[in-house]
Structures are given as structure tokens and as C-alpha cells.
Scaffold this motif. Sequence first.
Motif, PDB file in Angstrom:
ATOM      1  N   MET A 163       9.921  29.112 -32.678  1.00  0.00           N
ATOM      2  CA  MET A 163      11.281  28.977 -33.210  1.00  0.00           C
ATOM      3  C   MET A 163      11.985  27.761 -32.608  1.00  0.00           C
ATOM      4  O   MET A 163      12.615  26.976 -33.313  1.00  0.00           O
ATOM      5  CB  MET A 163      12.098  30.235 -32.911  1.00  0.00           C
ATOM      6  N   PHE A 164      11.859  27.607 -31.286  1.00  0.00           N
ATOM      7  CA  PHE A 164      12.564  26.512 -30.601  1.00  0.00           C
ATOM      8  C   PHE A 164      11.985  25.143 -30.952  1.00  0.00           C
ATOM      9  O   PHE A 164      12.715  24.172 -31.107  1.00  0.00           O
ATOM     10  CB  PHE A 164      12.474  26.688 -29.075  1.00  0.00           C
ATOM     11  N   ASN A 165      10.666  25.074 -31.069  1.00  0.00           N
ATOM     12  CA  ASN A 165      10.012  23.765 -31.141  1.00  0.00           C
ATOM     13  C   ASN A 165       9.663  23.286 -32.551  1.00  0.00           C
ATOM     14  O   ASN A 165       9.563  22.082 -32.778  1.00  0.00           O
ATOM     15  CB  ASN A 165       8.725  23.778 -30.309  1.00  0.00           C
ATOM     16  N   GLN A 166       9.471  24.209 -33.478  1.00  0.00           N
ATOM     17  CA  GLN A 166       8.995  23.810 -34.793  1.00  0.00           C
ATOM     18  C   GLN A 166      10.117  23.513 -35.789  1.00  0.00           C
ATOM     19  O   GLN A 166       9.922  22.795 -36.752  1.00  0.00           O
ATOM     20  CB  GLN A 166       8.084  24.908 -35.378  1.00  0.00           C
ATOM     21  N   LEU A 167      11.262  24.094 -35.562  1.00  0.00           N
ATOM     22  CA  LEU A 167      12.326  23.975 -36.556  1.00  0.00           C
ATOM     23  C   LEU A 167      13.582  23.404 -35.922  1.00  0.00           C
ATOM     24  O   LEU A 167      13.765  23.482 -34.705  1.00  0.00           O
ATOM     25  CB  LEU A 167      12.628  25.357 -37.154  1.00  0.00           C
ATOM     26  N   PRO A 168      14.472  22.822 -36.741  1.00  0.00           N
ATOM     27  CA  PRO A 168      15.691  22.229 -36.175  1.00  0.00           C
ATOM     28  C   PRO A 168      16.497  23.233 -35.359  1.00  0.00           C
ATOM     29  O   PRO A 168      16.733  24.347 -35.787  1.00  0.00           O
ATOM     30  CB  PRO A 168      16.477  21.787 -37.420  1.00  0.00           C
ATOM     31  N   MET A 169      16.914  22.816 -34.162  1.00  0.00           N
ATOM     32  CA  MET A 169      17.709  23.674 -33.285  1.00  0.00           C
ATOM     33  C   MET A 169      18.750  22.822 -32.597  1.00  0.00           C
ATOM     34  O   MET A 169      18.419  21.937 -31.799  1.00  0.00           O
ATOM     35  CB  MET A 169      16.813  24.350 -32.248  1.00  0.00           C
TER      36      MET A 169
END
Length: 410
Positions: free
Chosen positions: A10-16
Motif C-alpha cells: 500500500m505504501f510503496n506501490q500507490l500514490p501516498m
Amino acid sequence: MTYQETTNWMFNQLPMYQIQGASAYKKDLTNIHLLAEHLDNPHKNIKCIHVAGTNGKGSTSHMLASILQESGYKVGLYTSPHLKDFRERIKINAPEASGEISEDFVCEFIQKNKIFFEENDMSFFEMSVGLAFEYFKKEKVDIAIIEVGLGGRLDATNIITPLISVITNIGIDHTQFLGNTLEAIAGEKAGIIKPNIPVVIGEYTPETKPVFLAKAKENHSEIYFASELISETQPSDLLGDYQLHNKKTVIQTIAILNSQKEFKISEIAVKNGLLHVVKNTGLQGRWQQLGNFPKIICDTAHNKHGLEIVMNQILKETFDTLHIVLGVVNDKDLDEILPLFPKKAKYYFCKPNIPRGLEATILEQKAHEHGLNGEVFISVSEAYNEVLRMAAKTDFLYIGGSTFVVAEIL
């Protein structure tokens, strides 16, 4: 995937936004509407209070949840960002059993919808909002307190139709998204005001009040200015000076909720709820005391509006030497916030351990221009360990500048 693998994805693959900053900001609600439809619109099955504002929305949300819990209700609480664990964002507060969302529920939700997320380029925050709504629906909460992530009008939470909308205050922050005037920022926050839904305003300025009044009139919404209507508050375990306004906002919101007859909240529930916010909800990082001799305080205030109040509160303290562990993110307007800090203090400059963290050497150079002097450290923990070694029992230690600095200390 394990829970750790799931949250890493969740943290690394998608915009956050928490990690990437501006590049993660979505400029419309298309995606969240798409996700809500994919999940069969769980938000439509939840009664909500929607909370926006530059500062204080987290404290206000936790106070409301604590009071409603003390009233015997099962309360969903969605806030951001988290300090240590993603699950802090999604909680149930209830008389019989309170706690964060389970690791299993997070993993199952992501695994079940992962292909959809990837195909539709869902942001980290959009996924989190969808997860919260799905969880609160499954748990059959009586009411949910939903905190806006950023702004209001275009925030992913803004698909709900709440029982009450709450706007705590307006300050200059996130200008790259929300505008660089109080009026413009108020316009974005006022985007949560819905037709015929009452709205509570915590604090206002001459610039923001007309914006709120116009938006409320346009939506035929009753508007309540808590600072004018609430003269007395009650004690709370949240001790920051800025909590005075938040308590007034909360008391006004509870009064409206009571008037709607669907919920019944007693005076004793309000009293106990305010006294036991930390115990009931686990809120951390708000003028939180970590030690006595020397006195150690950490606080997540990170913009001009919040830091002004916190710095004034520090100066009310009695101490021999003031030590400040300071770190910020790289999109912070340093010329705006550094003048707020006392020159008569010893500074320990550090970089929060996230990609958005500002290099400590840059912070030190900028701080020096404003008459703030100290040393540079390679990490928050190294700076904290040094201040503990250096400080006398009669000194005062403050840790802040960023939510992420406080998170590392906690």
C-alpha cells in the motif's frame, strides 16, 4: 500477503501523500466514487459526522468518539495520518470492546480488491477510505467520525452525507493544493458543507466567516459558530492550549446531535468523554508528556497556526534551558514557521525518516538565518538521545516540527 507485506505494498506501490507529497494528490472524486460503487456504497449505510480543518480535526474527532463511546454507542473513527501503525487510522470505540481494525481484515480487503486498485490507479488514501467504510459497515457501527485527509471539497471522504459537518479552523497550510489565502483555503474546507446538513465552525477570522456563511446559505444549512455559542468548557486529558477551541467545537456538535433526537448524550458522558480521550481512543502526540525531570513534551503541530499556540505554551513553562528537537518535511515554508520558534533555545536539527523529510543540514542553515542555533544529527533518535544526555532535570525538552518526528520518538 502478510500484514507487513500488505501495508508495504500500500505504501510503496500507490500514490501516498504522506510519503510522496504533491504527486499523490488527486484533483477530483472520480476514483473514490468508482471504488465506492465497486464496494456497493458502504458509506450509505453509515451515520457519520464529518470533520475538516487546518488544525485540531484529529483531536476534535477523538473527543467526539470518546464522548459517544461514554454514551454507550459503538463508534467508528477514521483519522489520518497514523504515527506508528496504519491500523491507527481505522478504529472502533465501544463500551464492550474497542480497538484498531484487525490485521486480517486489512489483508483480506486488499487481497480481494487488489486487481481493481491496480487497474484503476487507486491512491493509498482512496483505498484507506474505502477500507474504513467497508469495515464500519460490517461492524454495524452506530455512528462514525470521519476526518478529512486534506482540504475538503476534493478529499476522498467527501462522498458522505453526514449528520453534521464540522470545520475546526482555517490556517495557511498545503497552499500548493488549497490556495494561498485564508479565503481560498476556507472555500476548499467549506466544500464538505452539504445541502440541509448543519455545520459547526470552531474558529473563524474576518476573511473566513463570509466564506462559511455564503456556503451555508447556498446549501440551506444551519451554521453554528462554536466560539460565539459556547462560553464554558470542561477539563480534558488533552492538555494543549489549542484544545480550548476544539472542546467548544465538540460541545456545540454534541448539542446539535442531541437536538436531532436520534442520539442521546448526557452531560456526564460529555464530562467523562473529555476526561478519558487518550484512554478511550489511544490518541497520541498532542502536547504529550514523555517525562518529568526534565519535562519532555512532544506535539504534532507543524504549521503556523498550530505552532504559534504551542510556542506560546512553552514560554509559559518554568525551566532553566529550553532544548528543541526539530525536523520538518521538505515542502514546509520555513520562512513562515521558523520565526515562531524562540531564539533562546538549544536546537537539535534532524530529518524525519521518510522520503519527504528535509535534510537536517538545510534546516540548520535556514534556522541559523532566523537566529536559531544548534547541532545537526543524522536521525531523530540520535538527536533525542543527545538531548536526553545533555539536559538537566530543571530543563524543558520539546520534540516537534512534524508528525513524523513525533512518530519516531513514540
